[in-house]
Design a protein around this motif. Structure first.
Motif, mmCIF file in Angstrom:
data_model
loop_
_atom_site.group_PDB
_atom_site.id
_atom_site.type_symbol
_atom_site.label_atom_id
_atom_site.label_comp_id
_atom_site.label_asym_id
_atom_site.label_seq_id
_atom_site.Cartn_x
_atom_site.Cartn_y
_atom_site.Cartn_z
ATOM 1 N N PRO A 1 0.832 -1.203 0.000
ATOM 2 C CA PRO A 1 0.000 0.000 0.000
ATOM 3 C C PRO A 1 0.868 1.256 0.000
ATOM 4 O O PRO A 1 2.006 1.239 0.488
ATOM 5 C CB PRO A 1 -0.801 -0.122 1.311
ATOM 6 N N GLU A 2 0.322 2.347 -0.511
ATOM 7 C CA GLU A 2 1.078 3.596 -0.609
ATOM 8 C C GLU A 2 1.619 4.074 0.739
ATOM 9 O O GLU A 2 2.777 4.517 0.820
ATOM 10 C CB GLU A 2 0.204 4.683 -1.241
ATOM 11 N N PRO A 3 0.848 3.993 1.824
ATOM 12 C CA PRO A 3 1.406 4.438 3.123
ATOM 13 C C PRO A 3 2.643 3.637 3.529
ATOM 14 O O PRO A 3 3.576 4.192 4.106
ATOM 15 C CB PRO A 3 0.242 4.209 4.103
ATOM 16 N N ASP A 4 2.655 2.330 3.232
ATOM 17 C CA ASP A 4 3.829 1.511 3.541
ATOM 18 C C ASP A 4 5.029 1.964 2.720
ATOM 19 O O ASP A 4 6.154 2.055 3.228
ATOM 20 C CB ASP A 4 3.539 0.029 3.256
ATOM 21 N N ARG A 5 4.802 2.229 1.440
ATOM 22 C CA ARG A 5 5.908 2.649 0.568
ATOM 23 C C ARG A 5 6.484 3.997 1.019
ATOM 24 O O ARG A 5 7.685 4.230 0.931
ATOM 25 C CB ARG A 5 5.447 2.724 -0.895
ATOM 26 N N GLN A 6 5.619 4.865 1.496
ATOM 27 C CA GLN A 6 6.080 6.178 1.947
ATOM 28 C C GLN A 6 6.946 6.071 3.203
ATOM 29 O O GLN A 6 7.836 6.900 3.422
ATOM 30 C CB GLN A 6 4.887 7.102 2.199
ATOM 31 N N ARG A 7 6.670 5.068 4.041
ATOM 32 C CA ARG A 7 7.455 4.893 5.274
ATOM 33 C C ARG A 7 8.754 4.135 5.042
ATOM 34 O O ARG A 7 9.608 4.063 5.934
ATOM 35 C CB ARG A 7 6.634 4.119 6.317
ATOM 36 N N ALA A 8 8.916 3.535 3.871
ATOM 37 C CA ALA A 8 10.066 2.665 3.604
ATOM 38 C C ALA A 8 11.387 3.409 3.761
ATOM 39 O O ALA A 8 11.527 4.561 3.345
ATOM 40 C CB ALA A 8 9.951 2.070 2.204
ATOM 41 N N LEU A 9 12.353 2.731 4.358
ATOM 42 C CA LEU A 9 13.683 3.291 4.600
ATOM 43 C C LEU A 9 14.699 2.542 3.754
ATOM 44 O O LEU A 9 14.736 1.313 3.746
ATOM 45 C CB LEU A 9 14.041 3.143 6.083
ATOM 46 N N HIS A 10 15.535 3.286 3.040
ATOM 47 C CA HIS A 10 16.538 2.663 2.173
ATOM 48 C C HIS A 10 17.631 2.013 3.018
ATOM 49 O O HIS A 10 18.156 2.613 3.958
ATOM 50 C CB HIS A 10 17.147 3.700 1.236
#
Length: 289
Positions: free
Chosen positions: A151-160
């Motif tokens: 989901p978009e909220p998960d992708r926004q929280r993702a850390l490289h």
């Protein structure tokens, strides 16, 4: 007052229904065959109906038994998960990390000794999974490179965490067949080949394609000379160094890299420590091109 059969009868019922054998249920419960049989008989008398029927040398559920088992199994699963969480809480701080089975087996678990030397007080609970784990099983952090299904909220929280480099690999004996042979693909990251072709400017046109549900199966197929598989460089470092696998077209870095997806925007203290360690440890081996 609850109207329930004795718990011992339900344990005997669940084990027998799951294994299809009174003997195996008895072994699992550390009871005798006769003791388990008596518990099943007591349960059926309490319920006023039969729950099993003979099936060769074993037993199988009848229709009423199957309906009962569906309920008992779900309740036992919930009890087991709840009790496991209770034990985790009693033992102190822990961190639930979810990742692919191949990343866990080939990189994370072999390197965990380094993390425990650094932080022996943080216990890692590891599970093999995908994005759904974070929503249904309570993972604190999910490690993945392909976030297209998240989901978009998960992708926004993702850390490289680190760059990733993928390349077609095969057994040395298969090198002459790479361009027109069997292409090995992953069931759940089917776009990886398209990404590699776009980034590398090369194309492999297979005579046919085989797919597997886990990357380690793709690796084993390539090692066995079945075809050419697209694999992340870190996961096969040993096989490349030993010459068991070759990468005739080299590796191409994918844009997003390996990511850590936290369950919440604010990382818990232990999760911050773990993510920081991951970054440092992954940086020790920089994937080539």
């Amino acid at each position: 007052m609850r109207t329930l059969p004795p718990m011992s009868t339900l344990r005997a019922f669940e084990a027998t229904a799951r294994t299809g054998s009174i003997t195996r249920a008895a072994e699992e419960l550390c009871r005798t065959h006769g003791a388990v049989s008596r518990q099943l008989r007591l349960l059926q008398e309490h319920a006023g109906t039969t729950l099993f029927e003979k099936d060769g040398t074993g037993v199988r559920l009848n229709e009423r038994g199957q309906g009962m088992y569906d309920v008992v199994r779900a309740v036992f699963d919930q009890l087991e998960q709840s009790y496991s969480r209770l034990q985790d809480q009693a033992r102190g701080p822990s961190l639930h990390v979810a990742c692919s089975a191949t990343f866990a087996m080939r990189w994370l678990v072999p390197n965990m000794v380094d993390f425990y030397r650094l932080r022996p007080d943080i216990r890692i609970r590891l599970s093999m999974t995908s994005a759904r784990e974070m929503r249904t099983e309570g993972a604190d952090v999910v490690i993945a490179w392909d976030l297209s299904a998240y989901p978009e909220p998960d992708r926004q929280r993702a850390l490289h965490l680190a760059p990733v480099a993928f390349g077609p690999v095969c057994a040395p004996s298969y090198a002459a067949s790479v361009r027109s042979g069997v292409r090995i693909a992953h069931d759940f990251t089917s776009s990886a080949w398209d990404q590699w072709e776009a980034l590398s400017g090369k194309r492999i046109a297979p005579a046919r394609e085989l797919t597997f549900p886990h990357t380690h199966l793709c690796i084993e197929a390539a090692l066995g000379g079945v075809g050419v598989a697209l694999i992340e460089q870190r996961l096969i470092r040993r096989e490349l160094e030993d010459g068991q696998l070759i990468a005739p077209y080299g590796f191409a870095r994918f844009s997003n890299g390996l990511m850590a997806v936290p369950a919440a925007r604010e990382l818990p203290k232990d999760a911050k420590v773990f993510v920081g360690w991951l970054r440092d440890k992954l940086a020790e081996y920089e994937p080539g091109m």
